[in-house]
Design a protein around this motif. Structure first.
Motif, PDB file in Angstrom:
ATOM      1  N   VAL A 197       1.337  33.081-112.706  1.00  0.00           N
ATOM      2  CA  VAL A 197       0.466  31.973-112.298  1.00  0.00           C
ATOM      3  C   VAL A 197       0.399  30.947-113.424  1.00  0.00           C
ATOM      4  CG1 VAL A 197      -0.930  33.462-110.803  1.00  0.00           C
ATOM      5  CG2 VAL A 197      -1.650  33.068-113.172  1.00  0.00           C
ATOM      6  N   ASP A 198       0.043  29.720-113.069  1.00  0.00           N
ATOM      7  CA  ASP A 198      -0.187  28.705-114.089  1.00  0.00           C
ATOM      8  C   ASP A 198      -1.634  28.793-114.571  1.00  0.00           C
ATOM      9  OD1 ASP A 198      -1.790  27.467-112.171  1.00  0.00           O
ATOM     10  OD2 ASP A 198      -0.332  25.905-111.700  1.00  0.00           O
ATOM     11  N   GLU A 199      -2.042  27.859-115.420  1.00  0.00           N
ATOM     12  CA  GLU A 199      -3.372  27.930-116.024  1.00  0.00           C
ATOM     13  C   GLU A 199      -4.490  27.768-115.003  1.00  0.00           C
ATOM     14  OE1 GLU A 199      -3.369  24.781-118.874  1.00  0.00           O
ATOM     15  OE2 GLU A 199      -2.511  23.359-117.461  1.00  0.00           O
ATOM     16  N   SER A 200      -4.170  27.206-113.830  1.00  0.00           N
ATOM     17  CA  SER A 200      -5.170  27.043-112.779  1.00  0.00           C
ATOM     18  C   SER A 200      -5.161  28.191-111.778  1.00  0.00           C
ATOM     19  CB  SER A 200      -4.937  25.720-112.032  1.00  0.00           C
ATOM     20  OG  SER A 200      -5.043  24.621-112.925  1.00  0.00           O
ATOM     21  N   GLY A 201      -4.288  29.168-111.997  1.00  0.00           N
ATOM     22  CA  GLY A 201      -4.210  30.310-111.105  1.00  0.00           C
ATOM     23  C   GLY A 201      -3.257  30.138-109.945  1.00  0.00           C
ATOM     24  N   ASN A 202      -2.520  29.036-109.910  1.00  0.00           N
ATOM     25  CA  ASN A 202      -1.556  28.813-108.830  1.00  0.00           C
ATOM     26  C   ASN A 202      -0.307  29.657-109.043  1.00  0.00           C
ATOM     27  OD1 ASN A 202      -3.146  26.658-107.613  1.00  0.00           O
ATOM     28  ND2 ASN A 202      -2.516  25.405-109.372  1.00  0.00           N
ATOM     29  N   THR A 239       1.202  26.852-120.897  1.00  0.00           N
ATOM     30  CA  THR A 239       0.932  28.281-120.820  1.00  0.00           C
ATOM     31  C   THR A 239       0.859  28.775-119.383  1.00  0.00           C
ATOM     32  OG1 THR A 239      -0.305  28.165-122.892  1.00  0.00           O
ATOM     33  CG2 THR A 239      -0.643  30.119-121.544  1.00  0.00           C
ATOM     34  N   TYR A 240       1.465  29.925-119.163  1.00  0.00           N
ATOM     35  CA  TYR A 240       1.428  30.624-117.886  1.00  0.00           C
ATOM     36  C   TYR A 240       0.937  32.054-118.142  1.00  0.00           C
ATOM     37  CZ  TYR A 240       4.213  26.719-116.178  1.00  0.00           C
ATOM     38  OH  TYR A 240       4.644  25.469-115.842  1.00  0.00           O
ATOM     39  N   TYR A 241       0.599  32.765-117.039  1.00  0.00           N
ATOM     40  CA  TYR A 241       0.096  34.128-117.179  1.00  0.00           C
ATOM     41  C   TYR A 241       0.846  35.055-116.230  1.00  0.00           C
ATOM     42  CZ  TYR A 241      -3.716  32.014-119.806  1.00  0.00           C
ATOM     43  OH  TYR A 241      -4.454  31.334-120.747  1.00  0.00           O
ATOM     44  N   LEU A 242       1.307  36.165-116.776  1.00  0.00           N
ATOM     45  CA  LEU A 242       1.965  37.212-115.990  1.00  0.00           C
ATOM     46  C   LEU A 242       0.940  38.313-115.753  1.00  0.00           C
ATOM     47  CD1 LEU A 242       4.769  38.066-114.816  1.00  0.00           C
ATOM     48  CD2 LEU A 242       5.043  39.430-116.902  1.00  0.00           C
ATOM     49  N   LEU A 243       0.569  38.503-114.483  1.00  0.00           N
ATOM     50  CA  LEU A 243      -0.528  39.392-114.131  1.00  0.00           C
ATOM     51  C   LEU A 243      -0.023  40.555-113.283  1.00  0.00           C
ATOM     52  CD1 LEU A 243      -3.105  36.651-113.066  1.00  0.00           C
ATOM     53  CD2 LEU A 243      -2.679  37.540-115.370  1.00  0.00           C
ATOM     54  N   ASP A 244      -0.819  41.636-113.266  1.00  0.00           N
ATOM     55  CA  ASP A 244      -0.515  42.766-112.391  1.00  0.00           C
ATOM     56  C   ASP A 244      -0.637  42.348-110.930  1.00  0.00           C
ATOM     57  OD1 ASP A 244      -0.103  44.303-114.550  1.00  0.00           O
ATOM     58  OD2 ASP A 244      -1.888  45.541-114.355  1.00  0.00           O
ATOM     59  N   ASP A 245       0.235  42.894-110.108  1.00  0.00           N
ATOM     60  CA  ASP A 245       0.195  42.607-108.681  1.00  0.00           C
ATOM     61  C   ASP A 245       0.686  43.845-107.946  1.00  0.00           C
ATOM     62  OD1 ASP A 245      -0.099  41.294-106.298  1.00  0.00           O
ATOM     63  OD2 ASP A 245       1.771  40.169-106.452  1.00  0.00           O
TER      64      ASP A 245
END
Length: 635
Positions: A197-202, A239-245
């Protein structure tokens, strides 16, 4: 030495003959000489304009591919390392963090080689040059990686997003959208299902790839991913975020079936053929790019190339069709070897006489970008053998263009007049400059005409455009010269056979307009985006926003070529050059307040104060000018 006697005799004879044209001779420093010269209104100078093409280009590229590649990559990595090491020092308010001595040695290693490749005991000489280049690259990479990691500690990450922060850094002074690959250690995780996701959660498209796994030296439990960050700021980061899914499973190859003959996205229609691309139709421009009368698009071929890497010849020795072979001479099936939300990769290949060749076409789905990759596997290094790629353009692309240091050159227009060397002296080059081919480049080459252009960001240092089957044809066949096995010009010198595995990569871009529509993409090929991965527990409490620019420039076709610490003090040096061919007022900006700005010469001396605003300054850039500025930072 004492020249008093010679000078006295000269000057006495000069005074005795009133009609003499001899000048008076006296002792002088170089500074005194140039000062007197510039004060003399009667002084006249011959004006020489244009490029003198490099006649010894084979030794600086195709006949020493691995060495020259290390040198090219080292110099570009050093520039990025200087930029981000300077930024880290400013953020930390400590210029002791800037490794000046390490940079000095690295640059010495990066330019260590001279014209003495090969020669007597040339194998030893060539190995030393290669070792120096690789040492420069190692130093540059270490400094760059360390600087980026420390800068990322100044970022205010969103720690509520449990996972990894992926910060993408851009070393160029313009905003860009480009692919980037990163690798994470997944040892001990309970699953390896992710979302980006990007910094806004998209949600941001990404896919797993094995492109970076070789760098892990066989370690298991590392995974690599590729995605396309959009609008990464000039000299900055995003910045981006790699999250659990846990509810998602993304397969390496994707779930879709991909046609291996006809392919279409919103930018191109592509038809794959035996040995290369049968058709590349640009939907935006509305035209077919290739003319496949003699070669397929991106087709690998080999010719005989007998000659020396450098030497006393009248022209660059040209290849012949003896032993000619090309990929379309074989029955080559295409396979889709990677497919996902970001890109599709198609692969073909064949066994040539002396190598097993692999050709890959990488097509990105959401940006107008095609990469071409070539592997020469188990290359035997047959003597006098050369490999090239062919990009046969239709006749609309009539003007060949490529980049030179601090500028851009159009073939047949921007060379110096006359022949390429001294007549009557050795070496004697008989060919006129405008007819010299192949040519040596920096980052890219291409062609344009009829309001359309085609640019290739290049992994190699040499290219040609003359069709080997029809040298008088007006149609251009752009040909990066991959590798060439020649011999040292020394009579006891060695051959350059270069056996082993070699890999090459290129980035293609077609567009409307003239060559200015493609040079940025060409430069980006050799200046990748850099990704820094931080796990949740490694994130510091910084103050910088998650997307940020450290500096930039407002101007048409102006390149910022260096941002670094000044050699003599703790100022920041910014150097730029103009390729627009016109005068313009340019605005420079920086992320810190400025006490003062000086305009200096290229060696950072003779500074003259110019006016500045709080975090910016303006300067009138002249046609093709190269300008250097010293920024005194306010802390």
């Amino acid at each position: 030495m004492n020249y008093n006697g010679v000078m006295s005799k000269w000057n006495n004879e000069r005074l005795a003959d009133k009609n003499t044209l001899l000048p008076e001779i006296k002792y002088s420093t170089s500074t005194m000489f140039f000062d007197d010269l510039t004060r003399n209104n009667k002084a006249k100078f011959d004006v020489v304009r244009g490029e003198r093409p490099d006649m010894w280009l084979y030794i600086h590229g195709p006949s020493h591919y691995e060495s020259v590649s290390a040198s090219r990559k080292a110099s570009r990595t050093l520039l990025a390392a200087e930029t981000f090491s300077s930024i880290n020092s400013i953020l930390s308010k400590d210029w002791n963090l800037y490794p000046s001595k390490t940079f000095e040695q690295a640059w010495k290693n990066a330019v260590y080689a001279d014209h003495g490749w090969g020669g007597y005991d040339g194998i030893t000489t060539d190995l030393l040059f290669k070792t120096k280049f690789e040492a420069a690259l190692d130093s540059a990479s270490c400094i760059l990686n360390s600087s980026l990691d420390k800068i990322s500690d100044f970022i205010s990450y969103d720690k509520s997003k449990k996972g990894y922060a992926i910060t993408v850094f851009n070393s160029l002074a313009w905003e860009r959208t480009d692919p980037v690959t990163f690798t994470i250690d997944v040892r001990g995780r309970k699953h390896n299902h992710f979302k980006l996701v990007d910094e806004s959660g998209n949600s941001v498209p990404f896919q797993f790839t094995d492109v970076n796994l070789d760098s892990q030296k066989g370690k298991n439990e590392f995974v690599s991913m590729v995605f396309v960050p959009e609008n990464v700021p000039s000299l900055g980061f995003k910045t981006y975020y790699l999250l659990d899914d846990e509810g998602s499973m993304r397969h390496f190859y994707g779930n879709q079936r991909v046609d291996t003959k006809n392919y279409e996205n919103r930018f191109y229609k592509i038809e794959f053929g035996n040995g290369g691309i049968n058709s590349l139709y640009d939907k935006e421009v509305g035209c077919e790019v290739f003319d496949i009368s003699h070669f397929k698009g991106a087709e690998l071929f080999t010719v005989k190339s007998e000659g020396t890497g450098a030497g006393e010849f009248s022209d660059v020795q040209q290849p012949t069709l003896e032993g000619f072979d090309k990929l379309s001479n074989y029955s080559c099936a295409w396979n889709c070897v990677e497919s996902g939300d970001v890109r599709d990769i198609f692969q073909t290949g064949a066994q040539f006489k002396d190598t097993k060749a692999t050709l890959r076409i990488v097509i990105y789905k959401n940006i107008k970008k095609i990469d071409v990759e070539v592997d020469l596997n188990a290359y035997m290094g047959e003597n006098w053998r050369e490999y090239r790629l062919a990009f046969p353009l239709n006749e609309a692309y009539s003007k060949v263009i490529y980049d030179v240091p601090m500028g851009v050159l159009e073939v047949g227009k921007d060379e110096m007049e006359g022949k390429a060397g001294h007549k009557g002296l050795q070496p004697s080059y008989d060919v006129v400059c405008s007819s010299v081919h192949p040519r040596e480049i920096q980052d890219w080459f291409g062609a344009y005409g009829n309001d359309r252009g085609f640019t290739i960001g290049s992994d190699v240092a040499v290219f040609d455009w003359v069709n080997i089957f029809d040298t008088l044809s007006m149609a251009k066949v752009l040909q990066p010269v991959l590798i060439s096995n020649r011999k040292s010009c020394h009579w006891e010198g060695n051959y350059y056979l270069q056996a082993g595995k070699h890999s090459f990569s290129f980035s293609l871009n077609s567009y409307k307009g003239n060559w200015k529509g493609g040079y940025k993409v060409g430069m980006q090929k050799n200046r990748p985006l850099y990704a820094v991965v931080k796990s949740n527990q490694d994130m510091k409490d910084g103050s910088l926003p998650s997307t940020y620019s450290f500096g930039g420039i407002r101007g048409n076709d102006v390149i910022v070529s260096a941002v670094k610490k000044c050699e003599d003090d703790e100022s920041v040096v910014m150097r730029c050059y103009d390729i627009s061919g016109g005068s313009q007022e340019v605005e420079f900006n920086f992320f810190k307040d400025l006490n003062s700005v000086q305009h200096t010469n290229m060696i950072e001396e003779n500074g003259k104060l110019i006016s500045n605003k709080k975090q910016s300054f303006n300067y009138p850039l002249g046609k093709y000018s190269i300008e250097t500025f010293k920024l005194n930072i306010k802390y």
